[in-house]
Every structure is written in C-alpha cells, then in structure tokens.
Write a protein that holds these residues in place. Structure first.
Motif, PDB file in Angstrom:
ATOM      1  N   ASP A 192      15.959  32.592  44.273  1.00  0.00           N
ATOM      2  CA  ASP A 192      15.442  33.149  43.034  1.00  0.00           C
ATOM      3  C   ASP A 192      14.398  34.212  43.366  1.00  0.00           C
ATOM      4  OD1 ASP A 192      13.129  31.783  43.755  1.00  0.00           O
ATOM      5  OD2 ASP A 192      13.477  30.131  42.360  1.00  0.00           O
ATOM      6  N   THR A 193      13.798  34.797  42.358  1.00  0.00           N
ATOM      7  CA  THR A 193      12.852  35.891  42.606  1.00  0.00           C
ATOM      8  C   THR A 193      11.666  35.441  43.449  1.00  0.00           C
ATOM      9  OG1 THR A 193      11.805  35.403  40.469  1.00  0.00           O
ATOM     10  CG2 THR A 193      13.483  37.140  40.510  1.00  0.00           C
ATOM     11  N   ALA A 247      20.383  36.363  40.983  1.00  0.00           N
ATOM     12  CA  ALA A 247      20.800  37.196  39.854  1.00  0.00           C
ATOM     13  C   ALA A 247      22.218  37.718  40.054  1.00  0.00           C
ATOM     14  CB  ALA A 247      19.828  38.362  39.674  1.00  0.00           C
ATOM     15  N   ARG A 303      26.259  35.377  38.708  1.00  0.00           N
ATOM     16  CA  ARG A 303      27.356  35.990  37.949  1.00  0.00           C
ATOM     17  C   ARG A 303      28.692  35.728  38.636  1.00  0.00           C
ATOM     18  NH1 ARG A 303      23.474  40.219  37.431  1.00  0.00           N
ATOM     19  NH2 ARG A 303      24.485  41.454  39.072  1.00  0.00           N
TER      20      ARG A 303
END
Length: 387
Positions: A193-194, A366, A370
């Motif tokens: 994650d970020t 991110a 998808r």
C-alpha cells in the motif's frame, strides 16, 4: 458462492479454534477474494497451540474460514498418512464449487487424484517452482528428489487443464507451467500500500549493513551462503548482517557464525511482524541480500525495493525480472557474493536504490488490485458457468 483455497502455509489454531499466522497470509490476504466470492474457505495444515504468541496475526475472520488438513511433515509422513488425507481431500473436492491451488507441494498429488474421481472447476496460482525445491534436495531429502519429477509433471498437468492460472511472475513460471488456452494472469501476491513506499535514502562509507528476510525452516533460503560471504568480507571491510525469520535451522546458522568468528557481525532477530515491523528494520539497512536456491517472485524482495533498498540476489525463479543482471549471483557461490559486497560503493548503492524504488512502483496495490479484481471476477464467472 464459496471459493476453496488449498494452501501450503502452516497456520496455528488456538484453544478457541481461531486461526493465526506467525508470518504472512493473515486475514487481509484472504479478504481480497471476497470482492468476488461471498465466502472463502482455506484448506491448510494447522498446528494446535494453547494461546497465540506475541506478534501473531489472525488469519480467519468475517467471510474467511479454515478447514484444517490431516497434519504431516515431509514426504515420509505424507505417505504414512496418505489414506486418511486422501479421504479428507476427496471430501473437500466434492463439496467445492471452485478450487484454487496455491501450492507447490506434494499435497497436489492427493488433489490431482481426487479430481480424476470427482472433477471440479479449479484454478492454479503458481507461486513457485517445485523443480528447484525438490530435485535439488532443498525440501524432503532423498524422498524429495524422488517426488520432484512427479510433482513437476502433476503441476504441469494441473496448470495446462485448469480454468485459468495466476502467476506471481511475468515470464518465468508461465514458460514452465503454461495454460493450454493461455488464460494466464501475471500478478504478484505482494501487498504494497502507499505506506509501504519510501524513496529517499542516503548511503555513506563505513559499516555495510545488510539484511535478509526468510523462513529458517528449510535450507533453500541459502542463509549459510550469506554467512560465509560475510565472513570473507569482514576481513577487508566492516560489515553487519541482520537476519529476520525463524525455524529449526536457526540454531545451526547461529553456530556457523560462531565457528567463523563473526557472531557479533550476524544478528538473528527471529520472527518479526510483517508490514511495518519488517519495514522498520529494512529502513535501517544499506543492502538486501537474497541467497535463495529456489524462489517464485519473493515478496520480501519487493518490500525491500519499495523502501529504496539496494538488492543483491541469486538468479533463481522470477528474480531476474526485478533487478539488473549486474546484481545477480550464482547459487551457492559465497565467493562471488563476497566480491560484490566488497566492490559496492555508496554512489552505486544510491543508483541501485533509485532503480529499485521505481521498479517496485509497478507492484503497488493501486495497480495490482485492479488486476486482481479482473482475475477474481474471472474465477467467479468460471464457477457460475460450471454450475
């Protein structure tokens, strides 16, 4: 709709029936499948424990349940317990609407046989290559070398005939275990994650601080090679090696460091909580070492690259997809690794850091989420089509 996931990882079940993991594969990992399925059932070996240890993470939770398998350790116990195990596996197959195999182990023999008796739709998630592990004697000893060729054949059959395959690599595993209709998804199972990314690092002359992360239960991580390399380097420049991970081989590695006279330069931290716990130690290091004799696409390496950590690694599995050839070494070659460590400069470490950070961005949540959604939706559609 429920998906059944067959997994090699060994979990812990406490007295209340809750499932825990001491490393990865916690609840957040399995929760990802819930975007397409109403329920997830993980089938895996679970050791009985009284209470969870500090730092362990829950693996079950809302929508995610576990079915403990008959317990075995190694090929010999697998053969001894195969009758009871096969009865359980056949029952699991018959109850499943969609099976997902996240396994590179001899457990696949039982599931392959069960599918011949009771065909069900299934998918393969190829996370490693048993050819490296078993045929090179890294797992299972002599019996492992016997099982190795047969297991590779079974995996190729399962991958060829599945509804579709996910690969953690982009090329390596796809070439070795292809799907007949090319229903192939190249998606790493790393979770970045970020908060997992930090770009800015600085490197200076002085003690070269190296770090390794891995399970110390099997020899394929090559920790012995790293310790020998550190011993060679320590004669010429200050160096320190931190090893995160635990297992039955740890005591032997600690003794090796003492025998070589470098016990003060090699630090064993044991198990450290995944995520921020591991990242904290990575951010204190100058260089990530990967001396494995077998890998798929190692999550720990990508986590290191995400914090801008330079990497020197063996050229096994999908690792050449991640780093420049200049920083790849031959397997079991402590001399070659030592030469790399002696020559590396702060300026080169800085360049490696920037290059690795940019590469890791390709594996951020991110983007991968998808791709995973496309894959999970595909699984659900295949299960629905099969009725």
């Amino acid at each position: 709709m429920e998906v059944t996931i067959v997994n090699d990882h060994r979990f812990h079940m406490d007295a209340q029936g809750r499932i825990w993991t001491s490393t990865n594969h916690d609840y957040s990992f399995w929760q990802r499948y819930l975007v397409a399925f109403g329920k997830v059932n993980v089938t895996a070996r679970c050791d009985q424990v009284g209470q969870p240890q500090p730092g362990w993470l829950r693996a079950d939770g809302p929508g995610v349940s576990f079915t403990p398998l008959v317990k075995y350790i190694g090929p010999q116990q697998f053969l001894q317990k195969l009758p009871a195990l096969f009865i359980q596996v056949l029952g699991n197959v018959r109850r499943s609407r969609m099976l997902v195999f996240r396994s590179t182990s001899i457990l696949l023999f039982a599931y392959y046989a069960a599918l011949q008796l009771s065909p069900r739709p299934y998918a393969m998630e190829l996370i490693g290559d048993p050819d490296d592990l078993f045929q090179r004697g890294q797992v299972g000893g002599r019996l492992g070398k016997v099982f190795g060729p047969a297991l590779v054949w079974v995996m190729r059959q399962l991958a060829w005939n599945s509804r579709g395959n996910l690969y953690v690599t982009r090329h390596f595993l796809q070439q070795k275990y292809p799907h007949r209709f090319k229903r192939e998804f190249g998606i790493s199972d790393v979770m970045l994650d970020t908060g997992a990314f930090s770009e800015h690092r600085s490197f200076h002359q002085g003690t070269l601080s190296c770090i390794m992360v891995g399970n110390l239960a099997q020899p394929y991580k090559g920790v012995d090679v790293a310790i020998h390399a550190v011993h060679k380097v320590s004669r010429h420049r200050p160096i320190r090696l931190t090893i995160i991970g635990d297992g039955q081989l740890r005591a032997g590695y600690e003794q090796l460091a003492r025998d070589l006279g470098i016990a003060e330069q090699v630090h064993f931290l044991g198990s450290v909580p995944s995520g921020q716990g591991v990242r904290h130690h990575m951010q204190q290091a100058d260089l990530f070492l990967m001396t494995s004799r077998a890998e798929g696409l190692p999550r720990a390496m990508l986590e290191a690259m995400a914090v801008g950590l330079p990497v020197i690694s063996t050229a096994v599995g999908g690792i050449p997809e991640l780093i420049d050839d200049r920083y790849l070494t031959d397997m079991d070659d402590a001399d070659q690794l030592a030469a790399q460590l002696l020559l590396v400069t702060p300026e080169e470490l800085q360049a490696m850091s920037q290059q690795n950070y940019k590469k890791a961005l390709e594996y951020g949540d991110a983007l991968l989420d998808r791709q995973r959604l496309t894959y999970f939706t595909f699984l659900r559609t295949e299960a629905q089509a099969a009725g």
